[in-house]
Design a protein around this motif. Structure first.
Motif, PDB file in Angstrom:
ATOM      1  N   UNK C  38       0.852  -1.181   0.000  1.00 33.08           N
ATOM      2  CA  UNK C  38       0.000   0.000   0.000  1.00 33.08           C
ATOM      3  C   UNK C  38       0.877   1.215   0.000  1.00 33.08           C
ATOM      4  N   UNK C  39       0.332   2.331  -0.409  1.00 36.86           N
ATOM      5  CA  UNK C  39       1.132   3.554  -0.484  1.00 36.86           C
ATOM      6  C   UNK C  39       1.682   3.955   0.891  1.00 36.86           C
ATOM      7  N   UNK C  40       2.756   4.707   0.860  1.00 32.43           N
ATOM      8  CA  UNK C  40       3.357   5.184   2.097  1.00 32.43           C
ATOM      9  C   UNK C  40       2.354   6.029   2.883  1.00 32.43           C
ATOM     10  N   UNK C  41       2.214   5.739   4.155  1.00 29.95           N
ATOM     11  CA  UNK C  41       1.317   6.514   5.005  1.00 29.95           C
ATOM     12  C   UNK C  41      -0.125   6.067   4.945  1.00 29.95           C
ATOM     13  N   UNK C  81       9.152  -1.550  11.945  1.00 29.79           N
ATOM     14  CA  UNK C  81       9.720  -0.715  10.892  1.00 29.79           C
ATOM     15  C   UNK C  81      10.872   0.115  11.448  1.00 29.79           C
ATOM     16  N   UNK C 160       8.117  -4.016   6.800  1.00 31.40           N
ATOM     17  CA  UNK C 160       9.228  -3.615   5.922  1.00 31.40           C
ATOM     18  C   UNK C 160      10.560  -4.063   6.483  1.00 31.40           C
ATOM     19  N   UNK C 163      14.084  -3.333   4.430  1.00 37.68           N
ATOM     20  CA  UNK C 163      14.235  -2.022   3.806  1.00 37.68           C
ATOM     21  C   UNK C 163      15.682  -1.559   3.781  1.00 37.68           C
ATOM     22  N   UNK C 193       7.141  -2.626   0.544  1.00 34.68           N
ATOM     23  CA  UNK C 193       6.779  -1.694  -0.514  1.00 34.68           C
ATOM     24  C   UNK C 193       7.411  -2.132  -1.830  1.00 34.68           C
ATOM     25  N   UNK C 195       7.075  -4.485  -4.726  1.00 29.01           N
ATOM     26  CA  UNK C 195       6.001  -5.316  -5.287  1.00 29.01           C
ATOM     27  C   UNK C 195       6.512  -6.695  -5.682  1.00 29.01           C
ATOM     28  N   UNK C 250      -0.892   1.923  -8.086  1.00 26.58           N
ATOM     29  CA  UNK C 250      -0.955   3.236  -8.736  1.00 26.58           C
ATOM     30  C   UNK C 250      -2.362   3.794  -8.660  1.00 26.58           C
ATOM     31  N   UNK C 253      -2.986   5.044  -5.260  1.00 30.74           N
ATOM     32  CA  UNK C 253      -2.420   6.360  -5.010  1.00 30.74           C
ATOM     33  C   UNK C 253      -3.273   7.445  -5.635  1.00 30.74           C
TER      34      UNK C 253
ATOM     35  N   UNK E 136       4.041   8.397   9.427  1.00 29.09           N
ATOM     36  CA  UNK E 136       4.500   7.038   9.174  1.00 29.09           C
ATOM     37  C   UNK E 136       5.976   7.078   8.809  1.00 29.09           C
ATOM     38  N   UNK E 139       6.762   8.605   5.524  1.00 31.85           N
ATOM     39  CA  UNK E 139       6.538  10.051   5.531  1.00 31.85           C
ATOM     40  C   UNK E 139       7.692  10.770   6.236  1.00 31.85           C
ATOM     41  N   UNK E 142      10.476  11.068   3.955  1.00 30.34           N
ATOM     42  CA  UNK E 142      10.259  12.098   2.936  1.00 30.34           C
ATOM     43  C   UNK E 142      10.450  13.504   3.515  1.00 30.34           C
ATOM     44  N   UNK E 163      14.506   4.165   1.315  1.00 31.86           N
ATOM     45  CA  UNK E 163      14.348   2.807   1.825  1.00 31.86           C
ATOM     46  C   UNK E 163      12.954   2.551   2.364  1.00 31.86           C
ATOM     47  N   UNK E 166       7.081   3.494  -0.689  1.00 32.11           N
ATOM     48  CA  UNK E 166       6.564   2.488  -1.616  1.00 32.11           C
ATOM     49  C   UNK E 166       7.116   2.709  -3.021  1.00 32.11           C
TER      50      UNK E 166
END
Ligand SMILES: Nc1ncnc2c1ncn2[C@@H]1O[C@H](COP(=O)(O)OP(=O)(O)OP(=O)(O)O)[C@@H](O)[C@H]1O
Ligand SMILES: Nc1ncnc2c1ncn2[C@@H]1O[C@H](COP(=O)(O)OP(=O)(O)OP(=O)(O)O)[C@@H](O)[C@H]1O
Ligand SMILES: [Mg+2]
Ligand SMILES: [Mg+2]
Lengths: 254, 295, 261, 256, 261
Positions: C38-41, C81, C160, C163, C193, C195, C250, C253, E136, E139, E142, E163, E166
């Motif tokens: 799933x997307x970050x966050x 994580x 993760x 990572x 993350x 795939x 995608x 997102x 997260x 985040x 980032x 790292x 996603x």
């Protein structure tokens, strides 16, 4: 050599300054350092050390150890339990604000006038920094570390011993360090009541009998004592917290 | 003080212990004996000589109040001070003095001689309390060297006595009356045993002030003497003024024994104190020189 | 069996309200290996914490073997994580790995064996006496993995976990997890993350949408059970599956489901 | 928040109850430790006198000024000494030597210099509470996360910016503990100084009550000292909650 | 120009001696984009710290534009591998990003602009007022990237900066770094363990051996300067290069150079 300079440099400088400035002193209460040093040698004979300093030290150490045990145990309980903290904090703050000299009579009511009373006075005075720092240290334990312990079933006493106390130990050390010098101060205060020997008693006695150089020499001895104890403390601390100092210094120095 | 007999009023601070002994100075202040002599008094209270003597020596206070053993002690160490007027004296009658040694009602201690080998509380070690109590025991035929003195402030001593932590207590008023009211029994009047009409305490000043402003010292001494005489003659007013600077309750105030306030320092008794102190070794081998201390 | 039903989690700290999870429902059979992407966050870590009983959900239920989860269930191991913060800096690597075993009252000898094996498996033999802060990031992460592996859990939650390690080590660790899963029949929930990794590792892949988070899609990976890095990744079916997952992510997102291709 | 206050009150109530019961049950002689009700009556009497309020004012003045000096000096010196390793190494032994010297031993010195005025009280208060703050700040400064510090260094933060943005926030929880410790030590010393030297304030009233054998009054005044301590701590807590909302110890309080 | 010559670093803490770097020599021209790959624990982070002047080497020299590096040089930005600990928990996201700009005395308005742009670019618009610990893992990472980007550095050091994000976000961030590089002509040294990423991003890839660490190999990525996620990765030359790197890494892990294929 460099280390020695660091440790001894400033004290030597200060003593030298004191020596020079006080040399011609006429003031009865601020005699020349020369006289004080002479009094030091005359006063603190091995006999005196054995009769007065040793009992004081024993009381000091037992009080300190008791305070450490009590402060850490209660501190962990309070730090971990929000309701308990809310309940007892005002009571603790109440006692914390009461000057030991006025509390000594009350302690005497329950503990008599022997060594027990003096030890309790020391405990009563120096438990606070340990307690407060433990509470704050425990509250500040990293949440991920706590979660890790929880997830792996590290609970109960093992959790306290292996995670919480260790994580809080830098702050607990700060409290223990504070408490050490307070314990020395309280040792003096406790010997102002119902005492017939001890370093504090002797200093107060000198003060009352106008033996001022002797009194100052006693104060210097207190300082030396505090310095020696703190040296010991620092050795113990750097051993117990070597992970912490390593962690903090790792990137900084190398 | 600069202009001696001018109109200016001298501001004078006196270091006192807020107890019965200093009632005359409060009374004298109230009666105007000091303002009459162009002295405006302020009382600074400290707990004993440790706080008062340095204050007088350094000029923070112009005068101070202290017992004679402390003054003698100071003298042997060459503390630059000088007594300027009498302070307080023993009543001089067995069993009727304002200080004494008490024991619990059921104590086996019957006379001063029995105090030998016992644990006795005094407010300060190596001072007037233990030297005079020793004298009581000595006179009663006991061995004074065997007494085990412990230091305990007067206010805390009755509790320690009642709790059995000490076997006897040397007390002064008002604790003496309070303890007796609670059942304690008097076994010695140590001031009386030490010397007839013992001078217990005095007002003193620094040698510096005495040299520089003899006039002020003279006026202070006069005012003090007038106050002492007045207090000695008006016990009721003394009991009344106690209510203003202490918290002694009315009942105790009415019951307690008042000391004597003669204007003369009994030099012979001070010499006795010096001898007793020397005998007990509190002067570290030195001999006090009375002539340097007394006016 | 792990059942997640209508799970919702709203964080409200310091005046800020974040709906991390809106409504999640799925089940995982015992002994399954499920990857979560799933997307970050989007709330993956939040979900894992709820399942582990470390976080109380706002509403909905999490059940493990029919019992509602309220605290960490026994036999659970988790790789966080924040691997760096989940290691205890005051302990050596060995102590970090063996502490949970001690709690499980594994006898000393067996414990040492398990710790040695696990450290060996993640390529950290020889660092036993080091403290975590003397290790590189990737090494720290591997210590955390070794701790979970040595524990021989019945449920393994990994957030993760690879990572911070290099590609080669990552491949080795993937095979390690599959081997462990096959040997111990442990239920694995694996957040990643990457795939390719999700498809290579999992028997199923659950895709989460971006916030507000729901289950976007779910596929069963119908690749043979015996997988290896070279052949499986070259399999056309593998490419098909990864493309599908990629498109869904995608779409997630962008915030709407992609037409299933 | 409300329930927290209730819990705190119940704790205090428990203490009052114990003190009421101890003498009533004959566990201690009530002429030495009177029951709560008698202390409360004495307190009520005290509250009506201007001398009492004057004394509270005097004590609080000495306390506040002394604490302020100690905190400012402790924090400034602590940060400078803590941030410069050479200074830290050079001063460590002196600090350890001076710290255990009891304030009470300095009483003659204080009287010598300032008589029974505010100066004496301040000297003792500042001397005692300064060390509390200093030591906490030193430990706090040492607690800076190396990565956070490296981050600041890599962006070439000026020394001042590193102190303000990295050192200070890290040390802040330690500083708060230091201030809370110092606040009560300052109160203790203010009262003790008044008690022994006779500077005006609560301590002097306590001394007078003590020598006069007015036991309930004495306890009433002691209780006032304690309550001042509770109030001071309460204020410190509120302040702390505001400025440490980001810190684990405060954010951990919010139930997840 | 960045010159690293005979760099050696030995850690000795707590009785443990680790030779993290044995002998590194390489140079990076101004305005170059170099990716650094190597097995976990081989000393990449150590190298970066030495270059940034945060760590003193045991021997050898690091020179930037001819001057020996002794402290962090001006105009340098660094994204730490421990992104979580490099953010200040007592500051909001906005303050974290804008603080270095304040230090650089960028005027307020320009600062706000840069911060907004950077946060927007990493997909974090809307979280300005959150604290790092409310975010997260991805985040947080980032935010650290945004901080470095907003700083507009002349030298950018990044330690596994993607790292924790996603795949899709990662691709976006890769393009962000390339765009920044092209726009500002900044010198970039980029550590990654993703070989594809190294080849896709870099103009050169330096491969480190495993401990004791030396430069194992180095290639120039002769792909066109204009790259995009779809076409570049599909380029046969890309595959060739990535295979080469992969082999070198595997050889590095085995501890000897692979025959160059
Ligand atoms: N302690 C917290 N307080 C407030 N908000 C939080 C907290 N923890 C997480 N969040 C928010 O919840 C959302 C989901 O966070 P979570 O950590 O579960 O994401 P994630 O899927 O694990 O992301 P990533 O892949 O980046 O690790 C995010 O928007 C984050 O800001
Ligand atoms: N503070 C330290 N004290 C002692 N040894 C250290 C320290 N930091 C790193 N090391 C050692 O130095 C070596 C290189 O570490 P470094 O962090 O540079 O590796 P890395 O290449 O960044 O690895 P990764 O990809 O896993 O992050 C490792 O063996 C590690 O154990
Ligand atoms: Mg996450
Ligand atoms: Mg690294």
């Amino acid at each position: 050599m460099k280390r020695f300079l660091y440790v001894a440099g400033l004290p030597i400088l200060l003593f030298f300054g004191w020596f020079v400035l006080s040399n011609g002193s006429e003031n009865f209460y601020a005699p020349p350092l020369r006289d004080i040093l002479r009094a030091f040698v005359d006063t603190w004979t091995p006999q005196r050390l054995n009769d007065d300093v040793l009992p004081s030290l024993l009381r000091l150490l037992s009080g300190y150890v008791l305070a450490a045990a009590l402060g850490i145990a209660v501190g962990v309980a309070i730090g971990l339990n929000r309701r308990l903290r809310a309940t007892v904090e005002p009571v603790l703050e109440f006692f914390r604000a009461i000057p030991p000299p006025v509390l000594v009579p009350v302690i005497m009511l329950f503990a008599g006038i022997g060594n027990g009373m003096k030890v309790i006075v020391i405990v009563f005075g120096c438990v606070w920094p340990i307690l407060l720092n433990t509470v704050e240290g425990v509250r500040a334990v990293d949440s991920v570390q706590l979660d890790t312990a929880k997830a792996y079933g590290v609970r109960g006493f093992a959790r306290i011993r292996t995670v919480i106390l260790r994580s809080a130990s830098p702050q607990i050390a700060a409290g223990l360090r504070q408490a050490l010098s307070i314990a020395i101060i309280l040792m003096v205060i406790s010997e102002m009541f119902a005492a017939s020997n001890g370093l504090g008693f002797t200093i107060v006695q000198f003060q009352r009998s106008f033996a001022i150089p002797e009194m100052w020499s006693g104060i210097i001895l207190l300082g030396l004592l505090g310095f020696a104890l703190s040296l010991l403390f620092r050795l113990a601390e750097s051993w117990a917290l070597r992970w912490y100092h390593g962690l903090r210094d790792a990137q900084r120095k190398s | 003080s600069e202009d001696g007999g001018g109109d200016s009023v001298d501001q004078v601070k006196v270091g006192v212990i807020p107890i019965v002994d200093v009632a005359p100075i409060y009374l004298g202040q109230q009666k105007g004996f000091f303002t009459n002599r162009k002295i405006n008094l302020t009382m600074e209270s400290g707990q004993g000589g440790a706080a008062i003597v340095p204050g007088v020596v350094s000029g923070q206070f112009q005068f101070g109040f202290s017992n004679f053993t402390s003054l003698l002690l100071a003298q042997t160490k060459n503390v630059p001070i000088k007594a300027v007027s009498a302070g307080v004296s023993s009543v001089g009658e067995q069993g009727k003095d304002f200080g004494g040694v008490v024991v619990n009602a059921n104590s086996p201690i019957k006379t001063a001689a029995d105090l030998a080998g016992k644990k006795i509380s005094v407010n300060t070690l190596k001072n007037i309390g233990d030297t005079t109590v020793r004298e009581s025991v000595r006179k009663a035929g006991g061995d004074p060297s065997k007494i085990n003195f412990v230091e305990m402030p007067f206010p805390n001593a009755p509790a320690a006595l009642a709790g059995g932590q000490v076997e006897a207590s040397w007390l002064v008023e008002p604790q003496l009356s309070q303890a007796k009211a609670a059942g304690a029994r008097l076994v010695a009047s140590n001031f009386v045993d030490a010397a007839p009409n013992l001078s217990v305490a005095a007002y003193f000043t620094s040698a510096k002030l005495e040299g520089e402003d003899a006039d002020l010292v003279k006026r202070f001494t006069e005012a003090m003497n007038e106050s002492l005489t007045y207090a000695d003659a008006h016990p009721d007013e003394v009991r009344a003024i106690l209510g203003t600077y202490t918290k002694i309750d009315e009942k105790t105030r009415a019951a307690m024994i008042l000391p004597k306030w003669p204007t003369e320092i009994n030099e012979a008794s001070v010499q006795t104190l010096a001898d007793l102190g020397a005998k007990d070794g509190i002067f570290d081998g030195a001999t006090p020189d009375l002539s340097k201390l007394l006016p | 069996m792990l059942e997640v039903q209508g799970l919702r989690k709203v964080y409200s700290t310091g005046g800020r309200e974040v709906e991390a999870l809106r409504d999640l429902t799925f089940t995982i059979d015992n002994g399954d290996l499920v990857c979560l992407v799933g997307p970050s966050g989007c709330g993956k870590t939040t979900l894992l914490r709820c399942i582990a009983g470390l976080l109380t959900q706002t509403s909905g239920t999490v059940k493990l073997d029919g019992h509602e989860v309220s605290g960490p269930p026994p036999g659970l191991a988790m790789v966080f994580q924040e691997y760096g913060r989940s290691l205890f800096p005051w302990m050596t690597v060995r102590d970090n790995v063996s502490l949970p075993l001690k709690q499980k009252r594994v006898p000393r000898q067996r414990r040492d064996e398990l710790v040695d094996q696990a450290l060996e498996a993640v390529g950290l033999a020889g660092t036993e006496s080091a403290h975590p802060w003397q290790l590189s990031g990737g090494m720290q992460q591997r210590v955390a993995i070794a701790r979970a592996v040595a524990y021989e859990p019945s449920t393994l939650l990994m957030d993760e976990p690879f990572a911070a390690v290099d590609a080669q080590t990552r491949a080795d660790l993937e095979d390690l997890v599959r081997a462990l899963w096959q040997r111990l029949k442990v239920t694995v929930l694996f957040i990643t993350h990457d795939i390719d990794e999700a498809v290579y590792l999992g028997r199923r892949v659950i895709m989460l949408s971006s916030s507000p988070t729901v289950v976007q899609d779910e596929i069963t990976v119908d690749l043979p059970a015996e997988r290896d890095q070279l052949h499986t990744r070259a399999d056309p079916r593998f490419t098909e599956l990864r493309t599908h997952v990629y498109e869904q992510i995608q779409a997630a997102k962008r915030g709407r489901p992609a037409s299933i291709g | 928040m409300r329930s927290k206050a209730l819990l705190g009150l119940s704790g205090l109530a428990g203490l009052l109850l114990v003190i009421e019961l101890l003498p009533r049950l004959g566990l201690v002689d009530d002429s030495y430790l009177p029951p709560t009700s008698e202390i409360a009556a004495a307190l009520a009497d005290e509250l009506g006198t201007t001398a009492f309020w004057q004394a509270v004012g005097d004590t609080l003045t000495g306390w506040a000024i002394g604490l302020l000096i100690a905190v400012v000096a402790g924090v400034l010196i602590g940060i400078v000494v803590g941030a410069v390793p050479v200074l830290r190494a050079a001063t460590a032994s002196t600090i350890e030597f001076l710290r255990p010297i009891p304030s009470v031993a300095l009483i003659p010195l204080a009287v010598l210099l300032y008589g029974t005025g505010l100066g004496s009280v301040l000297l003792l208060v500042v001397y005692a509470s300064f060390w509390q703050v200093l030591v906490q700040v030193l430990y706090g400064v040492a607690d800076v996360d190396p990565i956070a510090d490296e981050t600041a260094r890599s962006f070439r933060f000026s020394t001042w910016a590193r102190i303000r943005n990295v050192l200070w926030p890290t040390a802040l929880p330690y500083v708060f503990t230091g201030i809370r410790l110092a606040a009560s030590v300052a109160l203790v010393l203010a009262v003790t100084a008044e008690l022994v030297i006779g500077a005006p304030g609560l301590g002097k009233l306590i001394a007078v009550a003590q020598t006069s054998g007015a036991v309930p009054d004495m306890y009433a005044l002691i209780a006032v000292t304690g309550l001042l301590g509770v109030a001071i701590n309460l204020a410190a807590r509120v302040f702390e909650r505001r400025s440490l909302s980001w810190h684990q110890s405060v954010r951990g309080e919010v139930p997840a």
